[in-house]
Each structure stands twice: as C-alpha cells, then as structure tokens.
Scaffold this motif. Sequence first.
Motif, PDB file in Angstrom:
ATOM      1  N   UNK A   1       0.808  -1.217   0.000  1.00  0.00           N
ATOM      2  CA  UNK A   1       0.000   0.000   0.000  1.00  0.00           C
ATOM      3  C   UNK A   1       0.843   1.270   0.000  1.00  0.00           C
ATOM      4  N   UNK A   2       2.117   1.161   0.302  1.00  0.00           N
ATOM      5  CA  UNK A   2       2.980   2.348   0.278  1.00  0.00           C
ATOM      6  C   UNK A   2       4.430   1.918   0.178  1.00  0.00           C
ATOM      7  N   UNK A   3       5.271   2.870  -0.149  1.00  0.00           N
ATOM      8  CA  UNK A   3       6.723   2.677  -0.160  1.00  0.00           C
ATOM      9  C   UNK A   3       7.333   3.617   0.872  1.00  0.00           C
ATOM     10  N   UNK A   4       8.549   3.286   1.298  1.00  0.00           N
ATOM     11  CA  UNK A   4       9.308   4.199   2.134  1.00  0.00           C
ATOM     12  C   UNK A   4       8.798   4.337   3.554  1.00  0.00           C
ATOM     13  N   UNK A   5       9.471   5.209   4.298  1.00  0.00           N
ATOM     14  CA  UNK A   5       9.183   5.371   5.723  1.00  0.00           C
ATOM     15  C   UNK A   5       9.733   6.722   6.182  1.00  0.00           C
ATOM     16  N   UNK A   6       8.963   7.386   7.044  1.00  0.00           N
ATOM     17  CA  UNK A   6       9.389   8.691   7.556  1.00  0.00           C
ATOM     18  C   UNK A   6      10.135   8.600   8.884  1.00  0.00           C
ATOM     19  N   UNK A   7      10.203   7.410   9.458  1.00  0.00           N
ATOM     20  CA  UNK A   7      10.851   7.260  10.758  1.00  0.00           C
ATOM     21  C   UNK A   7      12.376   7.226  10.621  1.00  0.00           C
ATOM     22  N   UNK A   8      13.042   7.451  11.724  1.00  0.00           N
ATOM     23  CA  UNK A   8      14.501   7.476  11.726  1.00  0.00           C
ATOM     24  C   UNK A   8      15.048   6.594  12.839  1.00  0.00           C
TER      25      UNK A   8
END
Length: 463
Positions: free
Chosen positions: A164-171
């Motif tokens: 449903x999505x790519x990538x991630x905003x977390x670090x």
Amino acid sequence: MSQNPPSLRPDLAPQARFSDAPRDGQPKIGMVSLGCPKALVDSERILTRLRAEGYAISPDYSGAEAVIVNTCGFLDSAKAESLEAIGEALNENGKVIVTGCLGAEEDYIRGTHPSVLAVTGPHQYEQVLDAVHTAVPPKPDPFIDLLPAQNVSLTPRHYSYLKISEGCNHKCKFCIIPDMRGRLASRPAHAILREAEKLVDAGVKELLVISQDTSAYGLDRRHDMNPWKDGEVRSHITDLTRELGQLGAWVRLHYVYPYPFVRDLIPIMADPRNGVLPYLDIPFQHSHPDVLKRMARPAASAKTLDEIAAWRATCPDITLRSTFIVGYPGETEAEFQHLLDWLDEAQLDRVGCFQYENVDGARSNALPDHVPDEVKQDRWNRFMEKSQAISEAKLEAKVGKTLQVIVDSVEDDGATCRTMADAPEIDGNLFIDEGFDGLSAGDLVTVEVDEASEYDLWGKPVA
C-alpha cells in the motif's frame, strides 16, 4: 509432517514459485528474490513488465539467459546472504543484474562482484528493464505476448501480498531502510482497492497488506479522498481496511505501528461480517523506555500494555504478532529483564526475535556500550524460551476448539493449513493428517483441533 516454527528473521519472504513454460525461441530471465514481502512485490512487478514484453521466466539458472537478483540490505547477515546469492548466480549463469535494497550500495556490491552487468536500487523498475534489454534483447510475438490479464505472482495462487505504500518517515537508529527506499509514498486508495479486487476476482483468498509503516498510510497524501465505486474513500488505513474487508477475502495487516488510532481498527476486526482478520503484526522491538529512546522508536511503550488490554477487550480473539531486538547497544540486564517481564504480561501470540547487528550506515553503530556476542546469544536463548512457553500454552488452550483454516498445500501424508492466527511462512501451521481427501490449496475448511505443540496445531475436518 514436520513442525514449522516461526521464522526469526523479520526480513524474509516466502520462496518465489515459478510455473509458466516458455514458448520456443522466447528469451528467458531468471529471478532470485531475497528479502521481505515488500521486495517480493517488487519482483512480481518486474516480472509482470518482462512478461508483457515477451520474456519468459526461468525457474533455474541453466534455462535463463540472464538472472536478476533482488537483494536485501536489512542486516549485515542479510547483506552477506545477498552477496552469496549474487556469487552463486554468477557461477551458475554468468549474466547477473542486481536490484533491491542492497543495490543502493553499488560500490559495496562491485567490490565483491565486479562482473555484474548492472546494479539498481529498490523499486527502480525502469532501470532494471533497461539492463535486461541490454543483456537479453526482447523478442515479442505480438500474437502471443500480450499484457497479462493479471500480475505475475510469486506466491501460491490463493494468497497475495498487497503493498500500500513505499518508504518510511521514521529514523530508527538501527534501520537504514528509509535511506534505501526513501520517505513515505502512499498509493492512491482507489488504486489499491482496484488491485485487491482484481486479485480476489482471480481466486486470491487472502490479502496480506504490507508496507514499511502500514499505520502511516495516506499521511503523505493528507488523507485525500479518492473515487471508489459509487462514492469516495479516504487514503487512511482505517477507511482502506474497512473497504478491503468487503471484497470477500481474508485481509491480514502487517507492520502496524502501535499509534493511538490503531484502536479504530479493532472493531473492524471484531465484526464477523468483515473479512479483516483479528490479527495485528506490530513491531514493538523492545519494552524498556530507555532502550526505545536509544532506538529512536516512533512509539513509546508506557501505555502499550493498556492498549493491548483494550484491544483484547474489544476483540477477544485478536492475535498479536511482534518482533524484538535483544542485545541493542547499551541494553543492561535490568532492561532485558524488563522485556521478559513485559512478555509475561503482554502474552503475545506470535513472537520473532533477532540479535542486534551493526549495519553500515546505521546510526546505532556509533552508540556506546555494545553488548558482547555471548551475552546477546544468552539473552536470545532466554527470550525464545519465554516466548515458546507462552506460545505452547496458548496453542494448548485451542485443543478441542473449532476453527476455520485455509489450506496451503496437500501432500500424500496430509494437508498443511493455517488458522486466522497464522500468516504464511512466519507463523505456525495446522496439519490435517486424516480426512484430507478432496482438499485443495486455497480451500477454507472448518476443523476441530485435537493436538498442539510449541508452534503448530493438528486437527480433523468437521463433517
């Protein structure tokens, strides 16, 4: 049949399966798909494009004119496995194109395997296709090689991953996946639902929803409205889940962070009219607040146990799966004991665990007080002993109960199935040793459980 303990590696996906026979003269490409289910979806998309251009998919090295290796870069051990797979493909075939998460580190790959034809990063489909065209020019037959009616699937026909999505905003300090796959990029809700509907129409009985952070779905789109059927649907995990549950298949959610609004999903799971399974795969990673702070995790653990209790109050049959890291830099014996005590209270149904590893580029490498390997191993052993005991008790409590299962395979000695509480490959199985005549993969069967082990169940079909 042998027992199937859960995988302890969170970066593994089911083995890819190939079945189509090529026509005479058709150029053939091999695929080695490593890594998580998200990478498996990337492999499926690449192969779908290649099929549409007239290529056949070879199940072995000898029959392929070039091989694509879709790599994993999650852990150092996964990187080593990827390098080994690239080396094997070079030895067996000679023409190798590398893609996937480890492909973001071209110098690292070419330092070991300088003869690879091309290296591309994750979900760089066009670059992969360009490399294939250069190595093995297409020879399409316009009367035969039409765009497939459905995507190429590398999993059994009765279940499919739905990204449903790519990538991630977390670090998170131990993870470099956002560096490889970029920031969160959600697909439009109507595009996901249309793909899911086509999969169900093609015979898929179970949709496994995946992303790097399923809970964050739609955040980058500001939860915009999308046309669907005779109305609209919001790009939000709650709305998307509700709509997916109306398609007539099991829906299983993976990689859900324990944000507060996750509680809005639980009533959907508790509604028997909805196909959304009472199952949450939540990567807690640890329990101690200081360890989570050093990890830079996006969700604190302070109220996690309260949330779990609330979820179970709303949906008593919910299955909770998670993965954990032991031996994270700075982890003290007291912090580890806090995790064991937390497990006792949380009573999670399915648990995976891995020992912390340094990964090139991860910020956690620079943290002080790294835990010695022998201590990490000892803690892993103690953690698994605790989680296994919990699993054994929970499964023993299911003996005598009647459950619905999905059949994954049927062999001469019985059928291998899964309950609603079991995701493919990573959880346990339910085995049917008698009365399995007439069963086929994808069948939904009601069984009475008559035996349990640490990870698996046995049962008989209910007449």
